[in-house]
Design a protein around this motif. Structure first.
Motif, PDB file in Angstrom:
ATOM      1  N   SER A 147      12.038  -9.057  -1.892  1.00  0.00           N
ATOM      2  CA  SER A 147      10.668  -8.995  -1.380  1.00  0.00           C
ATOM      3  C   SER A 147      10.305  -7.568  -1.007  1.00  0.00           C
ATOM      4  O   SER A 147      11.163  -6.681  -0.945  1.00  0.00           O
ATOM      5  CB  SER A 147      10.490  -9.927  -0.178  1.00  0.00           C
ATOM      6  N   VAL A 148       9.017  -7.367  -0.759  1.00  0.00           N
ATOM      7  CA  VAL A 148       8.482  -6.056  -0.378  1.00  0.00           C
ATOM      8  C   VAL A 148       7.569  -6.257   0.821  1.00  0.00           C
ATOM      9  O   VAL A 148       6.784  -7.211   0.847  1.00  0.00           O
ATOM     10  CB  VAL A 148       7.689  -5.407  -1.537  1.00  0.00           C
ATOM     11  N   ALA A 149       7.674  -5.372   1.793  1.00  0.00           N
ATOM     12  CA  ALA A 149       6.774  -5.401   2.952  1.00  0.00           C
ATOM     13  C   ALA A 149       6.100  -4.043   3.074  1.00  0.00           C
ATOM     14  O   ALA A 149       6.783  -3.009   3.080  1.00  0.00           O
ATOM     15  CB  ALA A 149       7.556  -5.711   4.226  1.00  0.00           C
ATOM     16  N   VAL A 150       4.778  -4.053   3.129  1.00  0.00           N
ATOM     17  CA  VAL A 150       4.029  -2.814   3.368  1.00  0.00           C
ATOM     18  C   VAL A 150       3.891  -2.690   4.886  1.00  0.00           C
ATOM     19  O   VAL A 150       3.170  -3.475   5.512  1.00  0.00           O
ATOM     20  CB  VAL A 150       2.657  -2.830   2.669  1.00  0.00           C
ATOM     21  N   ILE A 151       4.584  -1.735   5.463  1.00  0.00           N
ATOM     22  CA  ILE A 151       4.617  -1.542   6.912  1.00  0.00           C
ATOM     23  C   ILE A 151       3.364  -0.809   7.382  1.00  0.00           C
ATOM     24  O   ILE A 151       2.774  -1.157   8.392  1.00  0.00           O
ATOM     25  CB  ILE A 151       5.879  -0.751   7.325  1.00  0.00           C
ATOM     26  N   LEU A 152       2.984   0.224   6.653  1.00  0.00           N
ATOM     27  CA  LEU A 152       1.779   0.994   6.957  1.00  0.00           C
ATOM     28  C   LEU A 152       0.828   0.901   5.779  1.00  0.00           C
ATOM     29  O   LEU A 152       1.149   1.360   4.685  1.00  0.00           O
ATOM     30  CB  LEU A 152       2.124   2.469   7.216  1.00  0.00           C
ATOM     31  N   ARG A 153      -0.321   0.342   5.988  1.00  0.00           N
ATOM     32  CA  ARG A 153      -1.296   0.211   4.907  1.00  0.00           C
ATOM     33  C   ARG A 153      -2.029   1.512   4.647  1.00  0.00           C
ATOM     34  O   ARG A 153      -2.434   1.779   3.526  1.00  0.00           O
ATOM     35  CB  ARG A 153      -2.287  -0.899   5.229  1.00  0.00           C
ATOM     36  N   GLU A 154      -2.233   2.325   5.675  1.00  0.00           N
ATOM     37  CA  GLU A 154      -2.892   3.618   5.487  1.00  0.00           C
ATOM     38  C   GLU A 154      -1.826   4.692   5.296  1.00  0.00           C
ATOM     39  O   GLU A 154      -1.009   4.932   6.184  1.00  0.00           O
ATOM     40  CB  GLU A 154      -3.794   3.980   6.660  1.00  0.00           C
ATOM     41  N   ILE A 155      -1.854   5.325   4.135  1.00  0.00           N
ATOM     42  CA  ILE A 155      -0.881   6.360   3.804  1.00  0.00           C
ATOM     43  C   ILE A 155      -1.540   7.713   4.058  1.00  0.00           C
ATOM     44  O   ILE A 155      -2.528   8.056   3.403  1.00  0.00           O
ATOM     45  CB  ILE A 155      -0.421   6.254   2.327  1.00  0.00           C
ATOM     46  N   THR A 156      -0.982   8.449   5.010  1.00  0.00           N
ATOM     47  CA  THR A 156      -1.476   9.783   5.337  1.00  0.00           C
ATOM     48  C   THR A 156      -0.365  10.780   5.060  1.00  0.00           C
ATOM     49  O   THR A 156       0.676  10.422   4.512  1.00  0.00           O
ATOM     50  CB  THR A 156      -1.908   9.867   6.815  1.00  0.00           C
ATOM     51  N   ASN A 157      -0.566  12.007   5.482  1.00  0.00           N
ATOM     52  CA  ASN A 157       0.447  13.032   5.233  1.00  0.00           C
ATOM     53  C   ASN A 157       1.573  13.008   6.264  1.00  0.00           C
ATOM     54  O   ASN A 157       2.442  13.866   6.235  1.00  0.00           O
ATOM     55  CB  ASN A 157      -0.194  14.419   5.156  1.00  0.00           C
ATOM     56  N   VAL A 158       1.597  12.044   7.150  1.00  0.00           N
ATOM     57  CA  VAL A 158       2.688  11.897   8.105  1.00  0.00           C
ATOM     58  C   VAL A 158       3.868  11.280   7.361  1.00  0.00           C
ATOM     59  O   VAL A 158       3.728  10.250   6.702  1.00  0.00           O
ATOM     60  CB  VAL A 158       2.274  11.011   9.301  1.00  0.00           C
ATOM     61  N   ASP A 159       5.033  11.904   7.457  1.00  0.00           N
ATOM     62  CA  ASP A 159       6.223  11.444   6.751  1.00  0.00           C
ATOM     63  C   ASP A 159       6.882  10.326   7.556  1.00  0.00           C
ATOM     64  O   ASP A 159       7.678  10.571   8.459  1.00  0.00           O
ATOM     65  CB  ASP A 159       7.201  12.598   6.544  1.00  0.00           C
ATOM     66  N   GLU A 160       6.502   9.086   7.237  1.00  0.00           N
ATOM     67  CA  GLU A 160       7.082   7.937   7.919  1.00  0.00           C
ATOM     68  C   GLU A 160       7.238   6.788   6.934  1.00  0.00           C
ATOM     69  O   GLU A 160       6.552   6.728   5.908  1.00  0.00           O
ATOM     70  CB  GLU A 160       6.237   7.521   9.121  1.00  0.00           C
ATOM     71  N   GLU A 161       8.146   5.900   7.252  1.00  0.00           N
ATOM     72  CA  GLU A 161       8.392   4.749   6.399  1.00  0.00           C
ATOM     73  C   GLU A 161       7.125   3.901   6.302  1.00  0.00           C
ATOM     74  O   GLU A 161       6.517   3.560   7.309  1.00  0.00           O
ATOM     75  CB  GLU A 161       9.533   3.918   6.993  1.00  0.00           C
ATOM     76  N   SER A 162       6.728   3.587   5.079  1.00  0.00           N
ATOM     77  CA  SER A 162       5.525   2.787   4.897  1.00  0.00           C
ATOM     78  C   SER A 162       5.771   1.526   4.077  1.00  0.00           C
ATOM     79  O   SER A 162       4.984   0.594   4.130  1.00  0.00           O
ATOM     80  CB  SER A 162       4.418   3.625   4.263  1.00  0.00           C
ATOM     81  N   VAL A 163       6.879   1.481   3.334  1.00  0.00           N
ATOM     82  CA  VAL A 163       7.190   0.321   2.497  1.00  0.00           C
ATOM     83  C   VAL A 163       8.673  -0.013   2.668  1.00  0.00           C
ATOM     84  O   VAL A 163       9.513   0.889   2.732  1.00  0.00           O
ATOM     85  CB  VAL A 163       6.900   0.618   1.001  1.00  0.00           C
ATOM     86  N   ARG A 164       8.966  -1.311   2.750  1.00  0.00           N
ATOM     87  CA  ARG A 164      10.359  -1.770   2.799  1.00  0.00           C
ATOM     88  C   ARG A 164      10.642  -2.632   1.582  1.00  0.00           C
ATOM     89  O   ARG A 164       9.884  -3.560   1.275  1.00  0.00           O
ATOM     90  CB  ARG A 164      10.632  -2.564   4.074  1.00  0.00           C
ATOM     91  N   LEU A 165      11.728  -2.303   0.894  1.00  0.00           N
ATOM     92  CA  LEU A 165      12.176  -3.068  -0.275  1.00  0.00           C
ATOM     93  C   LEU A 165      13.421  -3.845   0.143  1.00  0.00           C
ATOM     94  O   LEU A 165      14.416  -3.240   0.564  1.00  0.00           O
ATOM     95  CB  LEU A 165      12.496  -2.128  -1.435  1.00  0.00           C
ATOM     96  N   PHE A 166      13.372  -5.177   0.045  1.00  0.00           N
ATOM     97  CA  PHE A 166      14.465  -6.022   0.515  1.00  0.00           C
ATOM     98  C   PHE A 166      15.261  -6.583  -0.666  1.00  0.00           C
ATOM     99  O   PHE A 166      14.681  -7.052  -1.655  1.00  0.00           O
ATOM    100  CB  PHE A 166      13.922  -7.188   1.346  1.00  0.00           C
ATOM    101  N   TYR A 167      16.586  -6.549  -0.514  1.00  0.00           N
ATOM    102  CA  TYR A 167      17.512  -7.078  -1.503  1.00  0.00           C
ATOM    103  C   TYR A 167      18.442  -8.073  -0.835  1.00  0.00           C
ATOM    104  O   TYR A 167      18.877  -7.847   0.297  1.00  0.00           O
ATOM    105  CB  TYR A 167      18.347  -5.960  -2.134  1.00  0.00           C
TER     106      TYR A 167
END
Length: 177
Positions: A147-167
């Motif tokens: 599965s995939v979870a979008v943690i942050l919907r707004e992507i800015t120039n701040v370097d932070e985790e925004s998507v999680r890929l689950f296995y």
């Protein structure tokens, strides 16, 4: 005449100082921020979602990119990846290719599709303008990816985790230990 020369010299000196200050404040030295808005995806175990993973032997490349779109090529111990979005389109697709012996067939490849809206953003005089993104939807295949979870919907120039890929990760058999 002597007073005029002194005033002129002082005026030149003041002009040079002001010019040096203005030139010193121009340029890219004042921009300490990241100049790109790029989602950062991290890999996690679906079984234990607090457990970050390092994935071995994967390649990730874009679909429909005009030039070389290889983000990772036979990478080892990957825990995160930056997935740039195209500001000229409203979607971007990536293929995750697994290179492990049992998963190396193209039928196991997973595809991520991000659907978003890009909008221009003026950061500052030093940093200039860039595009930020609002992710509307993330579609994905589930060949190996759980599965995939979008943690942050707004992507800015701040370097932070925004998507999680689950296995799904197999736990070792307790009898084998």
């Amino acid at each position: 005449m002597g007073a005029f020369l002194r005033v002129t010299r002082v005026a030149r000196w003041v002009s040079l100082c002001i010019g040096a200050l203005l030139l010193g404040s121009c340029g890219s030295d004042g921009c300490v921020e990241n100049r790109n808005s790029i989602p950062r995806a991290q890999f996690y175990s679906y079984n234990n979602q607090a457990l970050a993973l390092a994935i071995d032997s994967i390649s990730i490349y874009g679909i429909g990119q005009p030039n070389d779109s290889m983000l990772l090529d036979s990478a080892v111990a990957v825990s995160q990846v930056y997935l740039p979005l195209r500001f000229t389109q409203d979607s971007t697709q990536y293929v995750i290719r697994y290179l492990q012996q049992n998963l190396s067939s193209p039928r196991y490849n997973d595809t991520l599709t991000f659907v978003y809206q890009a909008y221009p953003y003026f950061a500052s005089i030093d940093c200039g303008a860039m595009y930020n993104f609002n992710i509307d939807t993330c579609r994905y295949t589930r060949n190996v990816l759980d599965s995939v979870a979008v943690i942050l919907r707004e992507i800015t120039n701040v370097d932070e985790e925004s998507v999680r890929l689950f296995y799904t990760v197999q736990s070792p058999d307790p009898d084998e230990e």
